[in-house]
Write a protein that holds these residues in place. Structure first.
Motif, PDB file in Angstrom:
ATOM      1  N   SER A   1     -21.651 -39.377 -79.752  1.00  0.00           N
ATOM      2  CA  SER A   1     -21.659 -37.981 -79.505  1.00  0.00           C
ATOM      3  C   SER A   1     -20.089 -37.311 -78.514  1.00  0.00           C
ATOM      4  O   SER A   1     -20.325 -38.212 -78.318  1.00  0.00           O
ATOM      5  CB  SER A   1     -23.336 -37.125 -79.442  1.00  0.00           C
ATOM      6  N   PHE A   2     -19.633 -36.117 -78.600  1.00  0.00           N
ATOM      7  CA  PHE A   2     -18.531 -36.301 -78.738  1.00  0.00           C
ATOM      8  C   PHE A   2     -18.374 -35.549 -77.800  1.00  0.00           C
ATOM      9  O   PHE A   2     -19.161 -33.582 -78.171  1.00  0.00           O
ATOM     10  CB  PHE A   2     -17.293 -36.427 -79.491  1.00  0.00           C
TER      11      PHE A   2
ATOM     12  N   PRO B   1      -8.757 -23.103 -73.846  1.00  0.00           N
ATOM     13  CA  PRO B   1     -10.129 -22.997 -75.329  1.00  0.00           C
ATOM     14  C   PRO B   1      -9.230 -23.782 -76.518  1.00  0.00           C
ATOM     15  O   PRO B   1      -9.629 -24.509 -77.289  1.00  0.00           O
ATOM     16  CB  PRO B   1     -10.620 -22.115 -75.829  1.00  0.00           C
ATOM     17  N   VAL B   2      -8.275 -23.746 -76.918  1.00  0.00           N
ATOM     18  CA  VAL B   2      -7.799 -24.269 -78.251  1.00  0.00           C
ATOM     19  C   VAL B   2      -7.541 -25.575 -78.472  1.00  0.00           C
ATOM     20  O   VAL B   2      -7.442 -26.374 -79.098  1.00  0.00           O
ATOM     21  CB  VAL B   2      -6.023 -23.863 -78.324  1.00  0.00           C
ATOM     22  N   ALA B   3      -7.239 -26.488 -77.064  1.00  0.00           N
ATOM     23  CA  ALA B   3      -7.326 -27.386 -77.407  1.00  0.00           C
ATOM     24  C   ALA B   3      -8.804 -28.223 -77.016  1.00  0.00           C
ATOM     25  O   ALA B   3      -9.017 -29.249 -77.886  1.00  0.00           O
ATOM     26  CB  ALA B   3      -7.273 -28.368 -75.741  1.00  0.00           C
ATOM     27  N   THR B   4      -9.689 -27.745 -77.163  1.00  0.00           N
ATOM     28  CA  THR B   4     -11.050 -27.640 -77.781  1.00  0.00           C
ATOM     29  C   THR B   4     -11.418 -27.727 -79.214  1.00  0.00           C
ATOM     30  O   THR B   4     -12.366 -28.226 -79.390  1.00  0.00           O
ATOM     31  CB  THR B   4     -12.075 -26.800 -76.827  1.00  0.00           C
ATOM     32  N   GLU B   5     -10.973 -26.900 -79.755  1.00  0.00           N
ATOM     33  CA  GLU B   5     -10.829 -26.634 -80.612  1.00  0.00           C
ATOM     34  C   GLU B   5     -10.199 -27.550 -81.742  1.00  0.00           C
ATOM     35  O   GLU B   5     -10.376 -28.238 -82.658  1.00  0.00           O
ATOM     36  CB  GLU B   5      -9.698 -24.878 -81.442  1.00  0.00           C
ATOM     37  N   LEU B   6      -8.612 -27.895 -81.140  1.00  0.00           N
ATOM     38  CA  LEU B   6      -8.487 -29.097 -81.701  1.00  0.00           C
ATOM     39  C   LEU B   6      -9.265 -30.232 -81.386  1.00  0.00           C
ATOM     40  O   LEU B   6      -9.017 -31.191 -82.675  1.00  0.00           O
ATOM     41  CB  LEU B   6      -7.208 -29.149 -80.552  1.00  0.00           C
ATOM     42  N   ASP B   7      -9.996 -30.203 -80.224  1.00  0.00           N
ATOM     43  CA  ASP B   7     -10.799 -31.903 -80.271  1.00  0.00           C
ATOM     44  C   ASP B   7     -12.059 -31.371 -81.376  1.00  0.00           C
ATOM     45  O   ASP B   7     -12.736 -32.755 -81.926  1.00  0.00           O
ATOM     46  CB  ASP B   7     -11.374 -31.216 -78.500  1.00  0.00           C
ATOM     47  N   GLY B   8     -12.609 -30.415 -81.323  1.00  0.00           N
ATOM     48  CA  GLY B   8     -13.652 -30.107 -82.026  1.00  0.00           C
ATOM     49  C   GLY B   8     -13.441 -30.699 -83.801  1.00  0.00           C
ATOM     50  O   GLY B   8     -14.104 -30.525 -84.414  1.00  0.00           O
ATOM     51  N   ALA B   9     -11.942 -30.047 -84.159  1.00  0.00           N
ATOM     52  CA  ALA B   9     -12.021 -30.501 -85.428  1.00  0.00           C
ATOM     53  C   ALA B   9     -11.667 -32.042 -85.848  1.00  0.00           C
ATOM     54  O   ALA B   9     -12.478 -31.992 -86.900  1.00  0.00           O
ATOM     55  CB  ALA B   9     -10.679 -30.383 -85.782  1.00  0.00           C
TER      56      ALA B   9
ATOM     57  N   TYR C   1     -14.273 -34.692 -84.086  1.00  0.00           N
ATOM     58  CA  TYR C   1     -15.073 -35.104 -84.019  1.00  0.00           C
ATOM     59  C   TYR C   1     -16.043 -34.370 -85.046  1.00  0.00           C
ATOM     60  O   TYR C   1     -17.087 -35.080 -85.620  1.00  0.00           O
ATOM     61  CB  TYR C   1     -15.815 -33.698 -82.920  1.00  0.00           C
ATOM     62  N   ARG C   2     -15.566 -33.173 -85.745  1.00  0.00           N
ATOM     63  CA  ARG C   2     -16.679 -32.553 -86.982  1.00  0.00           C
ATOM     64  C   ARG C   2     -15.606 -33.473 -88.208  1.00  0.00           C
ATOM     65  O   ARG C   2     -16.896 -33.557 -88.909  1.00  0.00           O
ATOM     66  CB  ARG C   2     -16.249 -30.744 -87.176  1.00  0.00           C
ATOM     67  N   ASP C   3     -15.063 -33.870 -88.191  1.00  0.00           N
ATOM     68  CA  ASP C   3     -14.179 -34.293 -89.859  1.00  0.00           C
ATOM     69  C   ASP C   3     -14.336 -36.291 -88.491  1.00  0.00           C
ATOM     70  O   ASP C   3     -14.565 -36.925 -90.034  1.00  0.00           O
ATOM     71  CB  ASP C   3     -12.345 -34.907 -89.524  1.00  0.00           C
ATOM     72  N   GLY C   4     -15.020 -36.551 -87.681  1.00  0.00           N
ATOM     73  CA  GLY C   4     -14.968 -37.629 -87.609  1.00  0.00           C
ATOM     74  C   GLY C   4     -13.529 -39.229 -87.555  1.00  0.00           C
ATOM     75  O   GLY C   4     -13.795 -40.606 -87.304  1.00  0.00           O
TER      76      GLY C   4
ATOM     77  N   TRP D   1      -4.912 -39.066 -90.402  1.00  0.00           N
ATOM     78  CA  TRP D   1      -5.811 -37.674 -90.103  1.00  0.00           C
ATOM     79  C   TRP D   1      -5.564 -36.421 -90.567  1.00  0.00           C
ATOM     80  O   TRP D   1      -5.450 -35.462 -89.987  1.00  0.00           O
ATOM     81  CB  TRP D   1      -6.153 -37.740 -88.781  1.00  0.00           C
ATOM     82  N   PRO D   2      -5.886 -36.429 -92.333  1.00  0.00           N
ATOM     83  CA  PRO D   2      -5.146 -35.147 -92.347  1.00  0.00           C
ATOM     84  C   PRO D   2      -6.420 -34.032 -92.481  1.00  0.00           C
ATOM     85  O   PRO D   2      -5.506 -33.025 -92.298  1.00  0.00           O
ATOM     86  CB  PRO D   2      -5.646 -34.853 -94.432  1.00  0.00           C
ATOM     87  N   GLY D   3      -7.365 -33.589 -92.376  1.00  0.00           N
ATOM     88  CA  GLY D   3      -8.531 -32.155 -91.248  1.00  0.00           C
ATOM     89  C   GLY D   3      -7.524 -32.261 -90.238  1.00  0.00           C
ATOM     90  O   GLY D   3      -7.970 -30.918 -90.441  1.00  0.00           O
ATOM     91  N   PHE D   4      -7.873 -32.777 -89.322  1.00  0.00           N
ATOM     92  CA  PHE D   4      -7.126 -33.389 -88.214  1.00  0.00           C
ATOM     93  C   PHE D   4      -5.946 -32.422 -88.264  1.00  0.00           C
ATOM     94  O   PHE D   4      -5.534 -31.024 -87.512  1.00  0.00           O
ATOM     95  CB  PHE D   4      -6.816 -34.105 -86.795  1.00  0.00           C
ATOM     96  N   ALA D   5      -4.794 -32.952 -88.561  1.00  0.00           N
ATOM     97  CA  ALA D   5      -3.795 -32.743 -88.424  1.00  0.00           C
ATOM     98  C   ALA D   5      -3.122 -31.237 -88.942  1.00  0.00           C
ATOM     99  O   ALA D   5      -2.398 -30.711 -89.319  1.00  0.00           O
ATOM    100  CB  ALA D   5      -3.227 -33.711 -89.195  1.00  0.00           C
ATOM    101  N   ALA D   6      -4.006 -30.588 -90.525  1.00  0.00           N
ATOM    102  CA  ALA D   6      -3.740 -29.975 -91.200  1.00  0.00           C
ATOM    103  C   ALA D   6      -4.045 -28.167 -90.239  1.00  0.00           C
ATOM    104  O   ALA D   6      -3.585 -26.884 -90.345  1.00  0.00           O
ATOM    105  CB  ALA D   6      -4.935 -29.326 -92.220  1.00  0.00           C
TER     106      ALA D   6
END
Length: 249
Positions: free
Chosen positions: A64-65, A73-81, A83-86, A113-118
């Motif tokens: 787990s990450f 908090p935006v950095a956490t959002e970017l990280d979380g994207a 983590y969700r996508d793997g 990393w298309p999901g994160f990049a978007a």
């Protein structure tokens, strides 16, 4: 920071060394891993010219990450994207068998990393660098993550600086007890909930006042925080706490 032909000039190198020396001295005074990691991410945005946001990713032995510290908090959002996508630079780098670093100079044209990049582009960030943390006891591995709004903003020199900062973070984790690392993860979850709550309040205020959608309200908050150079959560908290004062004007 002064650069010459894509690299640091002599003056820039001297300034960088002074800044890193200051970071090292500051870290000597910290007493907890959380304090040390917080100072590392703050230092990343100070000594890496193109860094707009920074965070630490930790990967537990169960896979787990979490992001126990970040500069916004935006950095956490970017990280979380990721983590969700793997998939994503911080996920790839934080894995024990991952690369020493992962980067992209233009997330608008990033096929890995298309999901994160978007999601990153949607939030206004176009360049990323993740640098491996050395694994600590208990099977915890991780990464130092740096995000920039500008394409091509993070250079080879910045990779070297990020490696030095990641080493500081690794040493802090190596000296932390397992219970302290677990506390880091729990603190991140509590902070994430608190941040979401206050940002949600601020969005609601803007939606009511401006007659705009939730996405438009968040975009307005993000843009204003960038223009004022204020953390998004701090701006949201100010708006939520003082909106009644603003109404009386």
């Amino acid at each position: 920071m002064l650069r010459d032909g894509g690299g640091l000039s002599d003056e820039g190198t001297e300034l960088l060394l002074k800044q890193l020396d200051g970071v090292t001295r500051t870290l000597l005074d910290v007493r907890t891993a959380a304090e040390a990691l917080g100072k590392v991410v703050d230092a990343a945005t100070q000594v890496i010219p193109g860094a707009d946001l920074a965070s630490i990713t930790l990967r537990a032995s169960d896979g787990s990450f979490s992001s126990p510290v970040e500069t916004d908090p935006v950095a956490t959002e970017l990280d979380g994207a990721q983590y969700r996508d793997g998939r994503g630079p911080c996920v790839d780098t934080a894995r024990p068998d991952g690369p020493g670093y992962a980067e992209s100079g233009d997330l608008r044209a990033e096929p890995r990393w298309p999901g994160f990049a978007a999601e990153a582009v949607r939030l206004g960030y176009h360049c990323v660098l993740a640098t491996e943390l050395l694994p600590s006891e208990g099977g915890v591995s991780g990464a130092l993550n740096v995000y920039s709004r500008e394409t091509g903003a993070l250079t080879a020199d910045d990779r070297h600086v990020a490696l030095l900062l990641a080493t500081h973070a690794s040493l802090a984790l190596a000296h932390a007890h397992a219970a302290e690392v677990a506390d880091l993860r729990q603190a991140q979850l509590r902070r994430a909930v608190d941040s979401r709550d206050v940002i949600g309040q601020a969005k609601g205020i803007l939606m009511t006042r401006r007659g705009i959608s939730a996405d438009e309200a968040f975009a307005l908050l993000r843009r204003t925080s960038q223009d004022l150079n204020v953390k998004l959560v701090d701006l949201a908290r100010t708006l939520a706490d003082r909106h009644d004062q603003l109404d009386r004007r």
